[in-house]
Design a protein around this motif. Structure first.
Motif, PDB file in Angstrom:
ATOM      1  N   ASP A  12      -0.856  10.125   6.591  1.00  0.00           N
ATOM      2  CA  ASP A  12      -2.017  11.025   6.584  1.00  0.00           C
ATOM      3  C   ASP A  12      -2.639  11.112   5.204  1.00  0.00           C
ATOM      4  O   ASP A  12      -3.867  11.019   5.056  1.00  0.00           O
ATOM      5  CB  ASP A  12      -1.602  12.430   7.043  1.00  0.00           C
ATOM      6  N   LEU A  13      -1.814  11.295   4.189  1.00  0.00           N
ATOM      7  CA  LEU A  13      -2.342  11.437   2.832  1.00  0.00           C
ATOM      8  C   LEU A  13      -3.071  10.167   2.399  1.00  0.00           C
ATOM      9  O   LEU A  13      -4.166  10.226   1.810  1.00  0.00           O
ATOM     10  CB  LEU A  13      -1.209  11.760   1.865  1.00  0.00           C
ATOM     11  N   SER A  14      -2.487   9.008   2.702  1.00  0.00           N
ATOM     12  CA  SER A  14      -3.122   7.736   2.329  1.00  0.00           C
ATOM     13  C   SER A  14      -4.468   7.568   3.020  1.00  0.00           C
ATOM     14  O   SER A  14      -5.476   7.222   2.381  1.00  0.00           O
ATOM     15  CB  SER A  14      -2.204   6.566   2.692  1.00  0.00           C
ATOM     16  N   VAL A  15      -4.499   7.809   4.341  1.00  0.00           N
ATOM     17  CA  VAL A  15      -5.735   7.628   5.105  1.00  0.00           C
ATOM     18  C   VAL A  15      -6.805   8.617   4.635  1.00  0.00           C
ATOM     19  O   VAL A  15      -7.985   8.270   4.511  1.00  0.00           O
ATOM     20  CB  VAL A  15      -5.462   7.775   6.615  1.00  0.00           C
ATOM     21  N   TRP A  16      -6.393   9.848   4.355  1.00  0.00           N
ATOM     22  CA  TRP A  16      -7.336  10.871   3.866  1.00  0.00           C
ATOM     23  C   TRP A  16      -7.946  10.453   2.534  1.00  0.00           C
ATOM     24  O   TRP A  16      -9.160  10.527   2.339  1.00  0.00           O
ATOM     25  CB  TRP A  16      -6.605  12.199   3.744  1.00  0.00           C
ATOM     26  N   LEU A  17      -7.097   9.974   1.614  1.00  0.00           N
ATOM     27  CA  LEU A  17      -7.603   9.534   0.312  1.00  0.00           C
ATOM     28  C   LEU A  17      -8.503   8.305   0.446  1.00  0.00           C
ATOM     29  O   LEU A  17      -9.429   8.111  -0.345  1.00  0.00           O
ATOM     30  CB  LEU A  17      -6.439   9.242  -0.627  1.00  0.00           C
ATOM     31  N   MET A  18      -8.235   7.476   1.445  1.00  0.00           N
ATOM     32  CA  MET A  18      -9.043   6.282   1.664  1.00  0.00           C
ATOM     33  C   MET A  18     -10.386   6.593   2.316  1.00  0.00           C
ATOM     34  O   MET A  18     -11.198   5.690   2.526  1.00  0.00           O
ATOM     35  CB  MET A  18      -8.261   5.279   2.520  1.00  0.00           C
ATOM     36  N   GLY A  19     -10.618   7.863   2.656  1.00  0.00           N
ATOM     37  CA  GLY A  19     -11.886   8.254   3.260  1.00  0.00           C
ATOM     38  C   GLY A  19     -11.849   8.389   4.758  1.00  0.00           C
ATOM     39  O   GLY A  19     -12.897   8.424   5.405  1.00  0.00           O
ATOM     40  N   SER A  20     -10.656   8.447   5.333  1.00  0.00           N
ATOM     41  CA  SER A  20     -10.443   8.624   6.780  1.00  0.00           C
ATOM     42  C   SER A  20     -11.113   7.546   7.626  1.00  0.00           C
ATOM     43  O   SER A  20     -11.829   7.837   8.601  1.00  0.00           O
ATOM     44  CB  SER A  20     -10.919  10.010   7.230  1.00  0.00           C
ATOM     45  N   GLU A  35      16.286   7.734  -3.279  1.00  0.00           N
ATOM     46  CA  GLU A  35      15.263   8.288  -2.400  1.00  0.00           C
ATOM     47  C   GLU A  35      13.938   8.352  -3.144  1.00  0.00           C
ATOM     48  O   GLU A  35      13.891   8.720  -4.321  1.00  0.00           O
ATOM     49  CB  GLU A  35      15.652   9.687  -1.923  1.00  0.00           C
ATOM     50  N   MET A  36      12.863   7.993  -2.439  1.00  0.00           N
ATOM     51  CA  MET A  36      11.543   8.048  -3.061  1.00  0.00           C
ATOM     52  C   MET A  36      10.468   8.158  -1.989  1.00  0.00           C
ATOM     53  O   MET A  36      10.518   7.473  -0.966  1.00  0.00           O
ATOM     54  CB  MET A  36      11.271   6.799  -3.904  1.00  0.00           C
ATOM     55  N   ALA A  37       9.503   9.047  -2.221  1.00  0.00           N
ATOM     56  CA  ALA A  37       8.299   9.121  -1.406  1.00  0.00           C
ATOM     57  C   ALA A  37       7.140   8.662  -2.281  1.00  0.00           C
ATOM     58  O   ALA A  37       7.037   9.070  -3.443  1.00  0.00           O
ATOM     59  CB  ALA A  37       8.076  10.547  -0.927  1.00  0.00           C
ATOM     60  N   TYR A  38       6.263   7.814  -1.748  1.00  0.00           N
ATOM     61  CA  TYR A  38       5.229   7.226  -2.594  1.00  0.00           C
ATOM     62  C   TYR A  38       4.024   6.767  -1.781  1.00  0.00           C
ATOM     63  O   TYR A  38       4.109   6.559  -0.560  1.00  0.00           O
ATOM     64  CB  TYR A  38       5.774   6.013  -3.347  1.00  0.00           C
ATOM     65  N   LEU A  39       2.915   6.625  -2.473  1.00  0.00           N
ATOM     66  CA  LEU A  39       1.778   5.876  -1.939  1.00  0.00           C
ATOM     67  C   LEU A  39       1.118   5.151  -3.097  1.00  0.00           C
ATOM     68  O   LEU A  39       1.131   5.623  -4.241  1.00  0.00           O
ATOM     69  CB  LEU A  39       0.786   6.776  -1.202  1.00  0.00           C
ATOM     70  N   GLU A  40       0.557   3.990  -2.801  1.00  0.00           N
ATOM     71  CA  GLU A  40      -0.205   3.200  -3.769  1.00  0.00           C
ATOM     72  C   GLU A  40      -1.512   2.797  -3.106  1.00  0.00           C
ATOM     73  O   GLU A  40      -1.520   2.319  -1.970  1.00  0.00           O
ATOM     74  CB  GLU A  40       0.556   1.942  -4.193  1.00  0.00           C
ATOM     75  N   GLY A  98     -13.784   2.792  -6.993  1.00  0.00           N
ATOM     76  CA  GLY A  98     -14.558   1.766  -6.309  1.00  0.00           C
ATOM     77  C   GLY A  98     -14.207   1.697  -4.835  1.00  0.00           C
ATOM     78  O   GLY A  98     -13.917   2.716  -4.198  1.00  0.00           O
ATOM     79  N   ASP A  99     -14.212   0.499  -4.292  1.00  0.00           N
ATOM     80  CA  ASP A  99     -13.891   0.269  -2.873  1.00  0.00           C
ATOM     81  C   ASP A  99     -12.375   0.172  -2.721  1.00  0.00           C
ATOM     82  O   ASP A  99     -11.749  -0.755  -3.242  1.00  0.00           O
ATOM     83  CB  ASP A  99     -14.573  -1.024  -2.410  1.00  0.00           C
ATOM     84  N   ILE A 100     -11.775   1.126  -2.003  1.00  0.00           N
ATOM     85  CA  ILE A 100     -10.333   1.072  -1.754  1.00  0.00           C
ATOM     86  C   ILE A 100     -10.105   0.179  -0.535  1.00  0.00           C
ATOM     87  O   ILE A 100     -10.481   0.522   0.586  1.00  0.00           O
ATOM     88  CB  ILE A 100      -9.754   2.474  -1.524  1.00  0.00           C
ATOM     89  N   TYR A 101      -9.501  -0.959  -0.763  1.00  0.00           N
ATOM     90  CA  TYR A 101      -9.416  -1.970   0.287  1.00  0.00           C
ATOM     91  C   TYR A 101      -8.000  -2.162   0.844  1.00  0.00           C
ATOM     92  O   TYR A 101      -7.828  -2.747   1.918  1.00  0.00           O
ATOM     93  CB  TYR A 101      -9.961  -3.305  -0.214  1.00  0.00           C
ATOM     94  N   THR A 102      -6.984  -1.691   0.137  1.00  0.00           N
ATOM     95  CA  THR A 102      -5.628  -1.821   0.681  1.00  0.00           C
ATOM     96  C   THR A 102      -4.704  -0.817  -0.004  1.00  0.00           C
ATOM     97  O   THR A 102      -5.031  -0.248  -1.056  1.00  0.00           O
ATOM     98  CB  THR A 102      -5.085  -3.256   0.501  1.00  0.00           C
ATOM     99  N   GLY A 103      -3.563  -0.601   0.604  1.00  0.00           N
ATOM    100  CA  GLY A 103      -2.584   0.314   0.034  1.00  0.00           C
ATOM    101  C   GLY A 103      -1.250   0.182   0.738  1.00  0.00           C
ATOM    102  O   GLY A 103      -1.095  -0.583   1.701  1.00  0.00           O
ATOM    103  N   ARG A 104      -0.283   0.915   0.249  1.00  0.00           N
ATOM    104  CA  ARG A 104       1.012   0.984   0.916  1.00  0.00           C
ATOM    105  C   ARG A 104       1.610   2.357   0.655  1.00  0.00           C
ATOM    106  O   ARG A 104       1.301   3.018  -0.342  1.00  0.00           O
ATOM    107  CB  ARG A 104       1.954  -0.123   0.445  1.00  0.00           C
ATOM    108  N   CYS A 105       2.450   2.795   1.577  1.00  0.00           N
ATOM    109  CA  CYS A 105       3.080   4.097   1.411  1.00  0.00           C
ATOM    110  C   CYS A 105       4.438   4.089   2.103  1.00  0.00           C
ATOM    111  O   CYS A 105       4.704   3.267   2.988  1.00  0.00           O
ATOM    112  CB  CYS A 105       2.201   5.222   1.962  1.00  0.00           C
ATOM    113  N   GLY A 106       5.295   5.004   1.691  1.00  0.00           N
ATOM    114  CA  GLY A 106       6.619   5.065   2.292  1.00  0.00           C
ATOM    115  C   GLY A 106       7.396   6.273   1.834  1.00  0.00           C
ATOM    116  O   GLY A 106       6.995   7.011   0.935  1.00  0.00           O
TER     117      GLY A 106
END
Length: 352
Positions: free
Chosen positions: A187-195, A262-267, A146-154
């Protein structure tokens, strides 16, 4: 039969040796013909090991070789834009290690030169080529989230400040974990969100462990020129990004902090489903027939993302496909990173 592409390399350090070299060496359409490094002995050693005749300490001399079709750049960050622009101006296709540049002005100059030259400029975005990332991209583009409206990454580390001096020298690197690690998952988060286009940021940066790391490094590296070694970058950065479509992204990146692991993630959170991607797994969260469901897709072992990224670059140079990594993405990314650093210094929101 497609032309075999001749490659010149600028910078023969560990990034090239361990992340780039295996992909270039394995590609049937690529021949490495020259190595360039300010450390002539390092370039010569690499050339001997791989039976390559060309050895240079000045990249301009290497770019004068009309036989060279493309260039791989793995220098310290400060020199990415300078060398890329020179290579493009000399008529070469360019594959460059991230970040694109250490400030937006240089990133824009790179993009402008790429457009003017008509050659391919691609900066490493290897996380886009993970099987999990490609799956999520398709899943999202088909509307399942659907509409991706927010996220977080780190990307958080308990203790992982790089030992190489230039990484912690702001003049050479442009910053600490934000520019080193942050570029990957932002970059990965923004790309998945549709740039979507970034419009403003708020950020903070902390340097709490640099002195300790500097003391440890000087003890371990007593045989080196300690006067040239410095640590004047952050060891943790956090922030909040707003985009032109109303979406937002929280970020946090650290080389050192008191965390469990240690952890790399995006939600990402959408109106139809959510997704979580880490360095270990991919999960989806949705409702099926009114029941909350957690889904863990299983992915077969595949080609390393660095290799996939370089293979995509070669495909673009050979005109088999169009780039999914464009110079403008780099300009937007460096604008975000630079604005977060400015916000951290001023304590204010920065408009883009």
């Amino acid at each position: 039969m497609l032309k075999k592409l001749k490659l010149g390399v600028v910078g023969v350090g560990n990034i090239f040796k361990y992340a780039h070299l295996p992909a270039w060496s394995a590609h049937p359409e690529v021949e490495i013909v020259a190595f360039c490094d300010v450390n002539e002995s390092a370039a010569a050693a690499m050339a001997r090991e791989h039976a390559v005749a060309g050895v240079y300490t000045d990249y301009r001399e290497m770019f004068a070789d009309k036989e060279i079709d493309m260039v791989d750049i793995t220098t310290p960050n400060l020199f990415h834009s300078e060398v890329s622009i020179a290579a493009l101006h000399a008529g070469k296709h360019v594959y460059c290690e991230k970040p694109d540049a250490i400030n937006p002005e240089e990133a824009q100059r790179m993009a402008d030169e790429a457009k003017k030259s008509g050659n391919i400029l691609m900066v490493t975005r290897n996380n886009r080529f993970r099987a999990e990332s490609r799956f999520l991209k398709t899943y999202i583009e088909k509307g399942h989230m659907g509409d991706i409206y927010t996220g977080r990454c780190g990307w958080q580390r308990r203790w992982g400040i790089p030992g190489s001096g230039w990484f912690t020298n702001k003049a050479l690197s442009g910053g600490g974990p934000l520019i080193d690690l942050g570029i990957h998952f932002i970059d990965l988060s923004v790309w998945l969100m549709g740039s979507p286009k970034p419009v403003s940021v708020v950020g903070a940066a902390y340097s709490k462990f640099g002195d300790k790391h500097l003391q440890l490094s000087q003890t371990v590296q007593s045989s080196r020129n300690q006067a040239a070694y410095k640590n004047d970058v952050e060891d943790l950065a956090s922030g909040f990004i707003r985009f032109d479509n109303g979406a937002t992204l929280q970020i946090e990146f650290s080389w050192a902090s008191h965390v469990e692991e240690e952890m790399a993630y995006l939600e990402l959170r959408g109106t139809q489903a959510g997704a979580k991607l880490t360095d270990r797994e991919c999960k989806l969260f949705t409702d099926i027939e009114g029941i909350s469901c957690d889904i863990t897709p299983k992915f077969p072992a595949g080609i390393h993302p660095h290799t996939e990224n370089i293979n995509h670059f070669v495909d673009c140079v050979q005109r088999r496909t169009e780039p999914i990594i464009l110079p403008q993405f780099g300009v937007d990314m460096v604008k975000i990173l630079s604005a977060i650093y400015t916000s951290a210094e001023t304590g204010s929101e920065v408009k883009l």
